[in-house]
Design an enzyme around this catalytic site. Sequence first.
Site, mmCIF file in Angstrom:
data_model
loop_
_atom_site.group_PDB
_atom_site.id
_atom_site.type_symbol
_atom_site.label_atom_id
_atom_site.label_comp_id
_atom_site.label_asym_id
_atom_site.label_seq_id
_atom_site.Cartn_x
_atom_site.Cartn_y
_atom_site.Cartn_z
ATOM 1 N N LYS A 1 1.456 -25.451 8.977
ATOM 2 C CA LYS A 1 2.350 -25.603 7.821
ATOM 3 C C LYS A 1 3.741 -25.855 8.377
ATOM 4 O O LYS A 1 4.193 -25.144 9.289
ATOM 5 C CB LYS A 1 2.327 -24.323 7.006
ATOM 6 C CG LYS A 1 3.308 -24.316 5.844
ATOM 7 C CD LYS A 1 3.220 -22.983 5.104
ATOM 8 C CE LYS A 1 4.297 -22.870 4.058
ATOM 9 N NZ LYS A 1 4.831 -21.508 3.955
HETATM 10 P P1 FBP Z 1 8.759 -22.639 -0.587
HETATM 11 O O1 FBP Z 1 7.745 -23.556 -1.245
HETATM 12 O O2 FBP Z 1 9.496 -21.818 -1.589
HETATM 13 O O3 FBP Z 1 9.636 -23.425 0.346
HETATM 14 O O4 FBP Z 1 7.915 -21.592 0.269
HETATM 15 C C1 FBP Z 1 7.425 -21.929 1.534
HETATM 16 C C2 FBP Z 1 8.007 -21.031 2.610
HETATM 17 O O5 FBP Z 1 7.492 -21.424 3.849
HETATM 18 C C3 FBP Z 1 7.756 -19.563 2.434
HETATM 19 O O6 FBP Z 1 6.472 -19.229 2.837
HETATM 20 C C4 FBP Z 1 8.866 -18.956 3.215
HETATM 21 O O7 FBP Z 1 9.274 -17.716 2.794
HETATM 22 C C5 FBP Z 1 9.992 -19.900 3.004
HETATM 23 O O8 FBP Z 1 9.422 -21.151 2.680
HETATM 24 C C6 FBP Z 1 10.819 -20.001 4.223
HETATM 25 O O9 FBP Z 1 11.831 -20.906 4.005
HETATM 26 P P2 FBP Z 1 13.003 -20.991 5.058
HETATM 27 O O10 FBP Z 1 12.378 -21.151 6.410
HETATM 28 O O11 FBP Z 1 13.753 -22.195 4.612
HETATM 29 O O12 FBP Z 1 13.766 -19.725 4.960
#
Ligand code: FBP
Length: 254
Positions: A178
């Site tokens: 991911k």
């Molecule tokens: P979103 O769809 O809200 O972007 O969620 C995906 C995610 O990977 C979460 O699992 C995680 O908490 C967040 O984004 C981390 O985002 P960042 O690295 O920008 O803080």
Amino acid sequence: MIGKKEKRLMKLINPINKRTLFVAFDHAVEHGPTDYEGINLDPVRIAKIASEGKADGLIVHSGAARYIRRFSNIKVPLVIKITGRTKLSPKIMQSIVTTVEEAELIGACGVAATVYVGSEFEGEMLERLAEIKRECIRRGMPLIGFMYPRVKGKKKDDLQIVRYSARLGAELGVDIVKTYYTGSKESFSKVVRDANFVPVVAAGGEEKFELDFLEMVKDIIDSGAAGLAVGRNVWKKNNGLFILKQIRRIVHGD
Ligand code: FBP
């Protein structure tokens, strides 16, 4: 004979179209509840949306997972996040916060671990990834690698470093990579191509207008990605379930 890991993976990834749609809800750990003032952060509420919207998995930390199991009979497959950090710490690093054993006891179909690729603590996180992989192999537990670039002075969705990060995850043997969406299907198709021996899913990213987000979902699927893990663009919205169903239609065609 199909092993434990393959059986679990079949719950998380549709074995026919090889696509997947996760709802991600680890944000209250990473960003804290105060970033989401006014949003109902009850894990059961989000699990209900994930289940009714037929997500292939819900990504949560172990405490939220236990709470969902204890206070509801929602059947959505759980992926337990086993690394974490708070934004209060200046260290760009995730620690192991839950064991694979604990995730298995809760009934997880997979575990997820973040590596901040390019951070000054990358070495420690890669060592931890090796420990996690060892346990995952022992227990037949699928591992989702959140391969997130954190290179000083570079934007998180910079194409070159996202490609590098996704490829790293594939090379190191995670079952699903991911990573951040790079903003266009042309660019993200390079990320997918570079890591083509594992399914690649894009993170949903910051909240957008619904139609813009759905356009982005189409582009993610057209890029050849296996799907996405969406958080804020579902559970921050008043009509989150409706949006998730629309996303599902694009990802799985039903
Ligand atoms: P979103 O769809 O809200 O972007 O969620 C995906 C995610 O990977 C979460 O699992 C995680 O908490 C967040 O984004 C981390 O985002 P960042 O690295 O920008 O803080």
